[in-house]
Design an enzyme around this catalytic site. Structure first.
Site, PDB file in Angstrom:
ATOM      1  N   SER A 148      13.746 -27.530  42.789  1.00 44.21           N
ATOM      2  CA  SER A 148      15.279 -27.677  42.352  1.00 44.21           C
ATOM      3  C   SER A 148      15.920 -28.962  43.361  1.00 44.21           C
ATOM      4  O   SER A 148      15.726 -29.585  42.818  1.00 44.21           O
ATOM      5  CB  SER A 148      15.806 -26.111  43.325  1.00 44.21           C
ATOM      6  N   ASP A 224      14.292 -19.401  34.108  1.00 38.05           N
ATOM      7  CA  ASP A 224      14.721 -19.372  34.649  1.00 38.05           C
ATOM      8  C   ASP A 224      16.561 -19.644  35.064  1.00 38.05           C
ATOM      9  O   ASP A 224      16.931 -20.280  34.062  1.00 38.05           O
ATOM     10  CB  ASP A 224      14.422 -21.128  35.506  1.00 38.05           C
ATOM     11  N   HIS A 257      13.582 -18.800  38.644  1.00 33.34           N
ATOM     12  CA  HIS A 257      13.793 -20.440  39.716  1.00 33.34           C
ATOM     13  C   HIS A 257      12.660 -19.963  41.092  1.00 33.34           C
ATOM     14  O   HIS A 257      12.840 -20.290  41.600  1.00 33.34           O
ATOM     15  CB  HIS A 257      15.611 -20.154  39.433  1.00 33.34           C
TER      16      HIS A 257
END
Lengths: 281, 281
Positions: A148, A224, A257
Protein backbone atom coordinates in the site's frame (compact mmCIF):
# COMPACT_ATOMS: atom_id res chain seq x y z
CA UNK A 1 25.49 5.34 15.94
CA UNK A 2 24.53 2.76 18.54
CA UNK A 3 21.84 0.17 18.36
CA UNK A 4 19.90 -1.07 21.36
CA UNK A 5 18.41 -4.55 21.25
CA UNK A 6 14.76 -4.49 22.36
CA UNK A 7 13.80 -8.11 21.77
CA UNK A 8 15.11 -11.25 20.15
CA UNK A 9 13.41 -14.59 19.63
CA UNK A 10 13.81 -17.63 17.45
CA UNK A 11 11.41 -17.69 14.48
CA UNK A 12 11.56 -20.51 11.95
CA UNK A 13 15.27 -21.10 11.31
CA UNK A 14 16.50 -17.67 12.33
CA UNK A 15 16.27 -14.76 14.77
CA UNK A 16 13.52 -12.14 14.82
CA UNK A 17 14.87 -8.98 16.52
CA UNK A 18 13.80 -5.44 17.32
CA UNK A 19 16.31 -2.61 17.71
CA UNK A 20 16.08 1.07 18.56
CA UNK A 21 18.57 3.74 17.54
CA UNK A 22 18.91 7.49 17.40
CA UNK A 23 18.22 8.75 13.86
CA UNK A 24 20.05 11.96 12.97
CA UNK A 25 18.07 12.30 9.74
CA UNK A 26 14.71 12.07 11.49
CA UNK A 27 15.87 13.72 14.73
CA UNK A 28 14.20 11.14 16.94
CA UNK A 29 14.58 7.61 18.27
CA UNK A 30 13.49 4.95 15.78
CA UNK A 31 12.71 1.25 16.07
CA UNK A 32 13.05 -1.36 13.36
CA UNK A 33 12.75 -5.14 13.11
CA UNK A 34 15.21 -7.46 11.43
CA UNK A 35 15.07 -11.16 10.66
CA UNK A 36 18.40 -12.94 10.39
CA UNK A 37 18.40 -16.48 8.98
CA UNK A 38 20.48 -18.75 11.18
CA UNK A 39 22.87 -19.19 8.26
CA UNK A 40 23.55 -15.42 8.53
CA UNK A 41 25.23 -16.00 11.85
CA UNK A 42 28.14 -17.55 9.97
CA UNK A 43 30.80 -15.54 8.18
CA UNK A 44 29.10 -15.20 4.83
CA UNK A 45 27.24 -11.97 4.03
CA UNK A 46 23.61 -12.19 2.97
CA UNK A 47 21.41 -10.01 0.77
CA UNK A 48 18.72 -7.82 2.32
CA UNK A 49 15.08 -7.25 1.48
CA UNK A 50 13.74 -3.96 2.88
CA UNK A 51 10.02 -4.09 3.61
CA UNK A 52 8.03 -0.85 3.79
CA UNK A 53 4.66 -1.04 5.53
CA UNK A 54 1.40 0.76 4.95
CA UNK A 55 -0.61 3.45 6.74
CA UNK A 56 -0.89 3.09 10.55
CA UNK A 57 1.69 0.27 10.66
CA UNK A 58 4.87 -0.06 12.69
CA UNK A 59 7.72 -2.53 12.23
CA UNK A 60 5.53 -5.19 13.86
CA UNK A 61 2.68 -5.71 11.38
CA UNK A 62 4.69 -7.37 8.65
CA UNK A 63 6.89 -9.16 11.19
CA UNK A 64 3.91 -10.74 12.93
CA UNK A 65 1.42 -11.28 10.12
CA UNK A 66 3.14 -12.03 6.81
CA UNK A 67 4.92 -15.26 7.74
CA UNK A 68 7.85 -14.13 5.57
CA UNK A 69 10.48 -15.60 7.88
CA UNK A 70 9.81 -19.14 6.68
CA UNK A 71 10.99 -18.50 3.13
CA UNK A 72 13.58 -15.88 4.13
CA UNK A 73 15.25 -18.51 6.34
CA UNK A 74 15.12 -21.09 3.58
CA UNK A 75 16.42 -18.76 0.86
CA UNK A 76 19.02 -17.00 3.00
CA UNK A 77 17.64 -13.45 2.83
CA UNK A 78 17.78 -10.92 5.67
CA UNK A 79 14.55 -8.94 6.20
CA UNK A 80 14.72 -5.33 7.43
CA UNK A 81 11.38 -3.85 8.48
CA UNK A 82 11.48 -0.13 9.39
CA UNK A 83 8.74 1.97 10.94
CA UNK A 84 6.44 4.09 8.74
CA UNK A 85 7.23 7.56 10.14
CA UNK A 86 9.30 9.39 12.72
CA UNK A 87 8.08 8.78 16.28
CA UNK A 88 8.10 10.37 19.70
CA UNK A 89 6.50 13.19 21.65
CA UNK A 90 8.51 15.89 19.86
CA UNK A 91 7.36 14.77 16.39
CA UNK A 92 4.41 16.65 14.83
CA UNK A 93 1.29 14.61 14.22
CA UNK A 94 -2.19 14.94 12.76
CA UNK A 95 -5.44 13.55 14.09
CA UNK A 96 -6.17 11.63 10.87
CA UNK A 97 -4.76 8.16 10.22
CA UNK A 98 -3.37 9.11 6.81
CA UNK A 99 -1.11 12.04 7.76
CA UNK A 100 1.64 12.42 10.34
CA UNK A 101 2.73 9.51 12.53
CA UNK A 102 2.25 6.17 10.82
CA UNK A 103 1.93 7.97 7.48
CA UNK A 104 5.36 9.28 6.49
CA UNK A 105 4.85 8.35 2.82
CA UNK A 106 8.60 7.80 2.38
CA UNK A 107 9.22 11.40 1.26
CA UNK A 108 11.47 14.25 2.43
CA UNK A 109 9.01 16.86 3.68
CA UNK A 110 9.69 20.50 2.82
CA UNK A 111 6.73 22.09 4.60
CA UNK A 112 6.15 23.27 8.16
CA UNK A 113 5.58 21.57 10.61
CA UNK A 114 6.65 18.33 8.92
CA UNK A 115 10.10 19.16 7.55
CA UNK A 116 11.88 19.01 10.92
CA UNK A 117 11.37 15.24 11.24
CA UNK A 118 9.58 13.75 8.22
CA UNK A 119 12.63 12.83 6.11
CA UNK A 120 11.73 9.17 5.64
CA UNK A 121 13.17 9.05 2.12
CA UNK A 122 16.68 9.92 3.30
CA UNK A 123 16.32 7.65 6.31
CA UNK A 124 15.51 4.68 4.12
CA UNK A 125 17.89 5.35 1.26
CA UNK A 126 20.90 6.40 3.33
CA UNK A 127 20.89 6.27 7.11
CA UNK A 128 19.19 2.95 7.81
CA UNK A 129 21.02 0.90 5.13
CA UNK A 130 24.37 2.30 6.30
CA UNK A 131 23.53 1.28 9.85
CA UNK A 132 22.36 -2.17 8.77
CA UNK A 133 25.36 -2.76 6.53
CA UNK A 134 27.79 -1.63 9.24
CA UNK A 135 26.20 -3.81 11.92
CA UNK A 136 24.87 -7.06 10.50
CA UNK A 137 26.37 -9.77 8.26
CA UNK A 138 24.75 -8.41 5.10
CA UNK A 139 26.03 -7.67 1.63
CA UNK A 140 25.26 -4.64 -0.53
CA UNK A 141 22.81 -6.68 -2.61
CA UNK A 142 19.49 -5.01 -1.79
CA UNK A 143 15.88 -5.55 -2.79
CA UNK A 144 12.86 -3.58 -1.66
CA UNK A 145 9.16 -4.34 -1.27
CA UNK A 146 6.14 -3.04 0.56
CA UNK A 147 2.39 -2.81 0.95
CA UNK A 148 0.00 0.00 0.00
CA UNK A 149 1.75 3.25 1.10
CA UNK A 150 4.83 1.02 1.50
CA UNK A 151 4.40 -0.33 -2.01
CA UNK A 152 4.46 3.28 -3.20
CA UNK A 153 7.61 3.76 -1.11
CA UNK A 154 9.33 0.67 -2.52
CA UNK A 155 8.55 1.55 -6.14
CA UNK A 156 9.53 5.22 -5.88
CA UNK A 157 12.72 4.59 -3.89
CA UNK A 158 13.86 1.90 -6.32
CA UNK A 159 13.00 3.97 -9.41
CA UNK A 160 14.80 7.05 -8.04
CA UNK A 161 18.03 5.18 -7.27
CA UNK A 162 19.25 3.28 -10.32
CA UNK A 163 21.73 0.58 -9.41
CA UNK A 164 20.92 0.64 -5.71
CA UNK A 165 18.30 -2.14 -5.67
CA UNK A 166 18.48 -5.38 -7.62
CA UNK A 167 14.73 -6.01 -7.66
CA UNK A 168 11.52 -4.40 -6.39
CA UNK A 169 8.05 -5.68 -5.65
CA UNK A 170 4.85 -4.41 -4.12
CA UNK A 171 1.52 -5.58 -2.77
CA UNK A 172 -1.48 -3.33 -3.48
CA UNK A 173 0.72 -0.22 -3.95
CA UNK A 174 -0.47 3.36 -4.28
CA UNK A 175 0.72 3.57 -7.88
CA UNK A 176 -0.21 7.11 -8.79
CA UNK A 177 -0.44 9.18 -5.58
CA UNK A 178 -0.75 12.48 -7.49
CA UNK A 179 -4.14 11.27 -8.69
CA UNK A 180 -5.78 9.76 -5.59
CA UNK A 181 -7.18 11.20 -2.36
CA UNK A 182 -4.58 9.60 -0.05
CA UNK A 183 -1.68 10.86 -2.13
CA UNK A 184 -3.11 14.31 -2.82
CA UNK A 185 -3.61 14.92 0.89
CA UNK A 186 -0.16 13.69 1.95
CA UNK A 187 1.89 15.19 -0.88
CA UNK A 188 0.21 18.59 -0.48
CA UNK A 189 0.93 18.56 3.25
CA UNK A 190 4.52 17.34 3.05
CA UNK A 191 5.64 19.02 -0.22
CA UNK A 192 3.34 22.02 -0.67
CA UNK A 193 1.03 22.96 -3.55
CA UNK A 194 3.51 22.81 -6.48
CA UNK A 195 2.60 19.52 -8.16
CA UNK A 196 5.78 19.36 -10.22
CA UNK A 197 7.48 18.53 -6.91
CA UNK A 198 5.03 15.68 -6.31
CA UNK A 199 6.21 13.96 -9.48
CA UNK A 200 9.42 12.97 -7.70
CA UNK A 201 7.36 10.66 -5.49
CA UNK A 202 4.89 9.21 -7.97
CA UNK A 203 5.73 5.73 -9.28
CA UNK A 204 3.73 6.18 -12.47
CA UNK A 205 5.61 9.38 -13.38
CA UNK A 206 8.98 7.99 -12.32
CA UNK A 207 8.54 4.77 -14.26
CA UNK A 208 7.62 6.66 -17.43
CA UNK A 209 10.92 8.57 -17.14
CA UNK A 210 13.12 5.68 -16.07
CA UNK A 211 15.96 4.42 -18.26
CA UNK A 212 16.93 1.51 -15.97
CA UNK A 213 14.93 -1.70 -16.36
CA UNK A 214 14.46 -3.11 -12.88
CA UNK A 215 12.67 -6.40 -12.30
CA UNK A 216 9.29 -5.32 -10.85
CA UNK A 217 6.56 -7.62 -9.51
CA UNK A 218 3.24 -6.17 -8.31
CA UNK A 219 0.40 -8.19 -6.76
CA UNK A 220 -3.08 -6.75 -6.44
CA UNK A 221 -6.22 -8.26 -4.92
CA UNK A 222 -9.37 -7.78 -6.95
CA UNK A 223 -11.55 -7.53 -3.81
CA UNK A 224 -9.34 -4.76 -2.39
CA UNK A 225 -11.59 -2.04 -0.99
CA UNK A 226 -9.10 0.68 -2.04
CA UNK A 227 -8.41 -0.55 -5.56
CA UNK A 228 -10.43 1.90 -7.63
CA UNK A 229 -10.17 5.09 -5.60
CA UNK A 230 -6.65 4.95 -4.20
CA UNK A 231 -4.35 2.38 -5.79
CA UNK A 232 -4.66 2.80 -9.58
CA UNK A 233 -2.42 -0.03 -10.80
CA UNK A 234 -3.75 0.44 -14.32
CA UNK A 235 -2.19 3.92 -14.46
CA UNK A 236 1.19 2.32 -13.75
CA UNK A 237 0.48 -0.42 -16.25
CA UNK A 238 -0.34 2.13 -18.95
CA UNK A 239 2.89 4.02 -18.22
CA UNK A 240 4.86 0.79 -18.41
CA UNK A 241 3.27 -0.15 -21.73
CA UNK A 242 3.96 3.31 -23.16
CA UNK A 243 7.59 3.12 -22.05
CA UNK A 244 8.13 -0.50 -23.01
CA UNK A 245 8.92 -1.28 -19.35
CA UNK A 246 8.54 -5.03 -18.54
CA UNK A 247 6.26 -4.67 -15.52
CA UNK A 248 4.86 -7.88 -14.00
CA UNK A 249 1.43 -6.94 -12.60
CA UNK A 250 -0.78 -9.76 -11.33
CA UNK A 251 -4.40 -9.53 -10.23
CA UNK A 252 -5.85 -12.12 -7.84
CA UNK A 253 -9.59 -12.73 -7.50
CA UNK A 254 -11.11 -12.66 -4.00
CA UNK A 255 -8.18 -11.14 -2.08
CA UNK A 256 -8.59 -7.87 -0.19
CA UNK A 257 -6.17 -5.22 1.16
CA UNK A 258 -5.25 -7.17 4.30
CA UNK A 259 -2.22 -9.15 5.41
CA UNK A 260 -4.09 -12.33 4.48
CA UNK A 261 -3.26 -11.36 0.89
CA UNK A 262 0.38 -10.65 1.71
CA UNK A 263 0.75 -13.90 3.66
CA UNK A 264 -0.58 -15.81 0.67
CA UNK A 265 1.83 -14.37 -1.91
CA UNK A 266 4.92 -13.46 0.13
CA UNK A 267 6.54 -16.77 -0.84
CA UNK A 268 6.19 -15.86 -4.51
CA UNK A 269 7.67 -12.40 -3.88
CA UNK A 270 10.61 -13.76 -1.90
CA UNK A 271 11.36 -16.33 -4.60
CA UNK A 272 11.13 -13.54 -7.21
CA UNK A 273 13.69 -11.46 -5.30
CA UNK A 274 15.88 -14.49 -4.63
CA UNK A 275 16.13 -15.14 -8.36
CA UNK A 276 17.96 -11.81 -8.69
CA UNK A 277 19.54 -11.35 -5.24
CA UNK A 278 21.16 -14.76 -5.19
CA UNK A 279 22.20 -14.81 -8.83
CA UNK A 280 25.92 -14.10 -9.06
CA UNK A 281 27.14 -13.18 -12.54
CA UNK B 1 -29.57 -19.99 15.81
CA UNK B 2 -28.56 -17.55 13.09
CA UNK B 3 -25.10 -16.60 11.97
CA UNK B 4 -24.17 -13.17 10.67
CA UNK B 5 -21.22 -12.88 8.31
CA UNK B 6 -18.90 -10.06 9.45
CA UNK B 7 -16.09 -10.44 6.94
CA UNK B 8 -14.86 -12.82 4.28
CA UNK B 9 -11.64 -12.73 2.29
CA UNK B 10 -9.55 -15.10 0.26
CA UNK B 11 -6.51 -16.43 2.15
CA UNK B 12 -4.19 -18.96 0.54
CA UNK B 13 -6.47 -21.44 -1.21
CA UNK B 14 -9.55 -20.85 0.88
CA UNK B 15 -11.82 -18.35 2.62
CA UNK B 16 -11.09 -16.64 5.94
CA UNK B 17 -14.39 -15.57 7.52
CA UNK B 18 -15.71 -13.98 10.72
CA UNK B 19 -19.21 -14.62 12.01
CA UNK B 20 -21.24 -13.41 14.94
CA UNK B 21 -24.11 -15.27 16.60
CA UNK B 22 -26.22 -15.17 19.72
CA UNK B 23 -24.93 -17.71 22.27
CA UNK B 24 -27.61 -19.09 24.58
CA UNK B 25 -25.00 -20.79 26.75
CA UNK B 26 -22.99 -17.60 27.30
CA UNK B 27 -26.01 -15.27 27.16
CA UNK B 28 -24.27 -12.79 24.84
CA UNK B 29 -23.30 -12.21 21.23
CA UNK B 30 -20.13 -14.05 20.23
CA UNK B 31 -17.77 -13.80 17.30
CA UNK B 32 -15.64 -16.56 15.82
CA UNK B 33 -13.39 -17.01 12.81
CA UNK B 34 -13.43 -19.93 10.42
CA UNK B 35 -11.12 -20.90 7.58
CA UNK B 36 -12.66 -23.00 4.82
CA UNK B 37 -10.29 -24.57 2.29
CA UNK B 38 -11.60 -23.99 -1.23
CA UNK B 39 -12.03 -27.74 -1.57
CA UNK B 40 -14.57 -27.48 1.28
CA UNK B 41 -16.88 -25.57 -1.01
CA UNK B 42 -17.57 -28.81 -2.82
CA UNK B 43 -19.93 -31.48 -1.53
CA UNK B 44 -17.49 -33.45 0.54
CA UNK B 45 -17.39 -32.84 4.30
CA UNK B 46 -14.09 -31.90 5.91
CA UNK B 47 -12.65 -32.45 9.38
CA UNK B 48 -12.32 -29.53 11.80
CA UNK B 49 -9.51 -28.34 14.01
CA UNK B 50 -10.71 -26.14 16.87
CA UNK B 51 -8.08 -23.63 17.99
CA UNK B 52 -8.29 -22.14 21.49
CA UNK B 53 -6.30 -18.95 22.06
CA UNK B 54 -4.50 -17.60 25.09
CA UNK B 55 -5.03 -14.78 27.58
CA UNK B 56 -6.13 -11.42 26.09
CA UNK B 57 -6.73 -12.92 22.63
CA UNK B 58 -9.79 -12.84 20.40
CA UNK B 59 -10.52 -14.93 17.32
CA UNK B 60 -8.14 -12.70 15.36
CA UNK B 61 -4.71 -13.42 16.89
CA UNK B 62 -4.33 -16.95 15.59
CA UNK B 63 -6.11 -16.07 12.34
CA UNK B 64 -3.70 -13.23 11.57
CA UNK B 65 -0.41 -14.42 13.04
CA UNK B 66 -0.05 -18.19 12.84
CA UNK B 67 -0.13 -18.63 9.06
CA UNK B 68 -2.07 -21.85 9.61
CA UNK B 69 -4.26 -21.38 6.54
CA UNK B 70 -1.45 -22.43 4.18
CA UNK B 71 -1.29 -25.99 5.48
CA UNK B 72 -5.01 -26.19 6.33
CA UNK B 73 -5.80 -25.42 2.69
CA UNK B 74 -3.30 -27.97 1.47
CA UNK B 75 -4.40 -30.72 3.86
CA UNK B 76 -8.13 -30.03 3.61
CA UNK B 77 -8.83 -29.13 7.24
CA UNK B 78 -11.35 -26.52 8.39
CA UNK B 79 -10.09 -24.22 11.18
CA UNK B 80 -12.56 -22.89 13.78
CA UNK B 81 -11.18 -20.14 16.03
CA UNK B 82 -13.50 -19.03 18.86
CA UNK B 83 -13.08 -16.09 21.20
CA UNK B 84 -11.54 -16.58 24.66
CA UNK B 85 -14.46 -15.43 26.85
CA UNK B 86 -17.98 -14.09 26.72
CA UNK B 87 -18.15 -10.48 25.47
CA UNK B 88 -20.31 -7.39 25.67
CA UNK B 89 -21.28 -4.62 28.07
CA UNK B 90 -23.48 -6.90 30.17
CA UNK B 91 -20.69 -9.40 30.84
CA UNK B 92 -18.77 -9.06 34.16
CA UNK B 93 -15.10 -8.19 33.84
CA UNK B 94 -12.04 -7.63 35.98
CA UNK B 95 -9.36 -4.99 35.63
CA UNK B 96 -6.57 -7.55 35.35
CA UNK B 97 -5.63 -9.18 32.05
CA UNK B 98 -5.83 -12.70 33.47
CA UNK B 99 -9.41 -12.75 34.77
CA UNK B 100 -12.73 -11.90 33.13
CA UNK B 101 -12.94 -10.89 29.49
CA UNK B 102 -10.21 -12.46 27.38
CA UNK B 103 -9.56 -14.95 30.19
CA UNK B 104 -12.46 -17.40 30.28
CA UNK B 105 -10.16 -20.38 30.94
CA UNK B 106 -12.58 -22.72 29.13
CA UNK B 107 -14.43 -23.63 32.34
CA UNK B 108 -18.06 -23.48 33.49
CA UNK B 109 -17.99 -20.90 36.28
CA UNK B 110 -20.02 -21.60 39.43
CA UNK B 111 -19.27 -18.41 41.33
CA UNK B 112 -20.83 -14.93 41.38
CA UNK B 113 -20.50 -12.74 39.32
CA UNK B 114 -19.02 -15.06 36.70
CA UNK B 115 -21.53 -17.91 36.52
CA UNK B 116 -24.13 -15.93 34.53
CA UNK B 117 -21.96 -15.80 31.40
CA UNK B 118 -18.66 -17.62 31.87
CA UNK B 119 -19.67 -21.06 30.59
CA UNK B 120 -16.95 -21.40 27.97
CA UNK B 121 -16.60 -25.16 28.48
CA UNK B 122 -20.19 -25.84 27.45
CA UNK B 123 -19.95 -23.30 24.64
CA UNK B 124 -16.96 -25.08 23.15
CA UNK B 125 -17.99 -28.67 23.76
CA UNK B 126 -21.63 -28.33 22.78
CA UNK B 127 -23.07 -25.11 21.38
CA UNK B 128 -20.36 -23.99 18.98
CA UNK B 129 -19.65 -27.41 17.41
CA UNK B 130 -23.38 -27.97 16.88
CA UNK B 131 -23.61 -24.62 15.13
CA UNK B 132 -20.53 -25.30 13.01
CA UNK B 133 -21.65 -28.80 12.09
CA UNK B 134 -25.16 -27.60 11.19
CA UNK B 135 -23.88 -24.73 9.02
CA UNK B 136 -20.65 -25.61 7.24
CA UNK B 137 -19.52 -28.55 5.10
CA UNK B 138 -17.74 -30.29 7.97
CA UNK B 139 -17.73 -33.82 9.27
CA UNK B 140 -17.83 -34.96 12.88
CA UNK B 141 -14.10 -35.70 12.80
CA UNK B 142 -12.70 -33.16 15.28
CA UNK B 143 -9.29 -32.22 16.58
CA UNK B 144 -8.43 -29.52 19.09
CA UNK B 145 -5.38 -27.39 19.76
CA UNK B 146 -4.46 -24.15 21.46
CA UNK B 147 -1.86 -21.88 23.00
CA UNK B 148 -1.09 -21.18 26.67
CA UNK B 149 -4.53 -20.81 28.38
CA UNK B 150 -5.90 -22.25 25.12
CA UNK B 151 -3.48 -25.18 25.32
CA UNK B 152 -4.91 -25.86 28.78
CA UNK B 153 -8.38 -25.63 27.24
CA UNK B 154 -7.55 -28.02 24.41
CA UNK B 155 -6.00 -30.63 26.69
CA UNK B 156 -8.71 -30.53 29.34
CA UNK B 157 -11.61 -30.52 26.88
CA UNK B 158 -10.14 -33.46 24.95
CA UNK B 159 -9.33 -35.45 28.10
CA UNK B 160 -12.81 -34.86 29.57
CA UNK B 161 -14.62 -36.03 26.43
CA UNK B 162 -13.41 -39.47 25.36
CA UNK B 163 -14.27 -40.23 21.75
CA UNK B 164 -15.13 -36.65 20.87
CA UNK B 165 -11.74 -35.57 19.52
CA UNK B 166 -9.46 -37.65 17.34
CA UNK B 167 -6.26 -35.85 18.30
CA UNK B 168 -5.13 -32.97 20.51
CA UNK B 169 -2.12 -30.70 20.54
CA UNK B 170 -0.93 -27.61 22.36
CA UNK B 171 1.69 -24.89 22.23
CA UNK B 172 3.10 -23.75 25.58
CA UNK B 173 0.03 -24.95 27.52
CA UNK B 174 -0.74 -24.26 31.17
CA UNK B 175 -0.34 -27.92 32.09
CA UNK B 176 -1.07 -27.87 35.80
CA UNK B 177 -3.22 -24.80 36.56
CA UNK B 178 -3.91 -25.95 40.16
CA UNK B 179 -0.23 -25.35 40.87
CA UNK B 180 0.58 -22.03 39.17
CA UNK B 181 -0.38 -18.39 39.87
CA UNK B 182 -2.46 -17.90 36.69
CA UNK B 183 -4.49 -21.03 37.33
CA UNK B 184 -4.89 -20.55 41.07
CA UNK B 185 -6.27 -17.06 40.55
CA UNK B 186 -8.70 -18.03 37.78
CA UNK B 187 -9.91 -21.34 39.21
CA UNK B 188 -10.50 -19.78 42.65
CA UNK B 189 -12.52 -16.96 41.07
CA UNK B 190 -14.58 -19.10 38.69
CA UNK B 191 -14.96 -22.29 40.80
CA UNK B 192 -14.56 -21.19 44.40
CA UNK B 193 -12.14 -22.38 47.10
CA UNK B 194 -12.79 -26.15 46.97
CA UNK B 195 -9.77 -27.46 45.10
CA UNK B 196 -11.29 -30.86 44.41
CA UNK B 197 -13.50 -29.00 41.91
CA UNK B 198 -10.43 -27.53 40.22
CA UNK B 199 -9.20 -31.02 39.36
CA UNK B 200 -11.86 -31.23 36.65
CA UNK B 201 -9.97 -28.55 34.72
CA UNK B 202 -6.37 -29.56 35.31
CA UNK B 203 -4.72 -31.44 32.44
CA UNK B 204 -2.16 -33.11 34.70
CA UNK B 205 -4.85 -34.51 36.99
CA UNK B 206 -7.16 -35.47 34.11
CA UNK B 207 -4.41 -37.25 32.20
CA UNK B 208 -3.42 -39.28 35.24
CA UNK B 209 -7.02 -40.51 35.48
CA UNK B 210 -7.67 -41.02 31.77
CA UNK B 211 -8.33 -44.47 30.32
CA UNK B 212 -8.50 -43.28 26.67
CA UNK B 213 -5.17 -42.94 24.85
CA UNK B 214 -5.47 -39.88 22.63
CA UNK B 215 -2.64 -38.80 20.34
CA UNK B 216 -1.18 -35.73 22.11
CA UNK B 217 1.54 -33.43 20.78
CA UNK B 218 2.87 -30.57 22.92
CA UNK B 219 5.45 -28.01 21.78
CA UNK B 220 7.24 -25.81 24.29
CA UNK B 221 9.82 -23.06 23.72
CA UNK B 222 12.79 -23.14 26.07
CA UNK B 223 13.08 -19.33 26.07
CA UNK B 224 9.42 -18.97 27.09
CA UNK B 225 9.21 -16.34 29.83
CA UNK B 226 6.33 -18.21 31.52
CA UNK B 227 7.81 -21.70 31.40
CA UNK B 228 8.94 -22.18 34.98
CA UNK B 229 6.32 -20.25 36.92
CA UNK B 230 3.14 -20.87 34.94
CA UNK B 231 3.30 -23.68 32.38
CA UNK B 232 4.85 -26.71 34.12
CA UNK B 233 5.04 -29.19 31.25
CA UNK B 234 7.20 -31.48 33.36
CA UNK B 235 4.30 -32.03 35.76
CA UNK B 236 2.26 -33.31 32.83
CA UNK B 237 5.19 -35.37 31.61
CA UNK B 238 5.56 -37.00 35.03
CA UNK B 239 1.84 -37.81 35.13
CA UNK B 240 2.07 -39.34 31.64
CA UNK B 241 5.06 -41.44 32.59
CA UNK B 242 3.35 -42.65 35.76
CA UNK B 243 0.22 -43.56 33.79
CA UNK B 244 2.05 -45.03 30.79
CA UNK B 245 0.39 -42.41 28.58
CA UNK B 246 2.26 -41.90 25.26
CA UNK B 247 2.65 -38.11 25.44
CA UNK B 248 4.75 -36.45 22.74
CA UNK B 249 6.33 -33.39 24.42
CA UNK B 250 8.96 -31.47 22.44
CA UNK B 251 11.18 -28.65 23.71
CA UNK B 252 12.67 -26.14 21.26
CA UNK B 253 15.69 -23.99 22.10
CA UNK B 254 15.44 -20.23 21.57
CA UNK B 255 11.67 -19.94 21.08
CA UNK B 256 9.56 -17.77 23.40
CA UNK B 257 5.83 -17.58 24.25
CA UNK B 258 4.87 -15.56 21.16
CA UNK B 259 3.12 -16.35 17.89
CA UNK B 260 6.56 -16.52 16.23
CA UNK B 261 6.84 -19.91 17.94
CA UNK B 262 3.37 -20.99 16.84
CA UNK B 263 3.99 -19.85 13.25
CA UNK B 264 7.15 -21.93 13.15
CA UNK B 265 5.60 -25.20 14.29
CA UNK B 266 1.96 -24.95 13.18
CA UNK B 267 2.79 -26.93 10.04
CA UNK B 268 4.05 -29.80 12.19
CA UNK B 269 0.91 -29.67 14.35
CA UNK B 270 -1.44 -29.61 11.35
CA UNK B 271 0.37 -32.56 9.78
CA UNK B 272 0.15 -34.39 13.13
CA UNK B 273 -3.62 -33.85 13.27
CA UNK B 274 -4.01 -34.70 9.57
CA UNK B 275 -2.39 -38.10 10.18
CA UNK B 276 -5.35 -38.95 12.42
CA UNK B 277 -8.16 -36.78 11.02
CA UNK B 278 -7.69 -37.91 7.44
CA UNK B 279 -7.00 -41.54 8.24
CA UNK B 280 -10.10 -43.57 7.45
CA UNK B 281 -10.14 -47.05 8.95
Amino acid sequence: MTLELVSKTQCFDGSQCQYTHRSEVLDCEMRFSIFLPSQAEKEQRFPVLYWLSGLTCTDENFSQKAGAQRMAAELGIVLVIPDTSPRGDSVPDNESYDLGKGAGYYVNATQTPWKSHYQMYDYLVKELPELVEDTFPVSDRRAISGHSMGGHGALTIALKNPGRYISVSAFSPICNPMACPWGEKALAAYLGPDKTLWEEYDATVLLSRSTERLPILISQGEADQFLEEQLKPNALKAAAEAAGYPLKLEFHAGYDHSYYFIATFIEQHLRFHADYLLHID
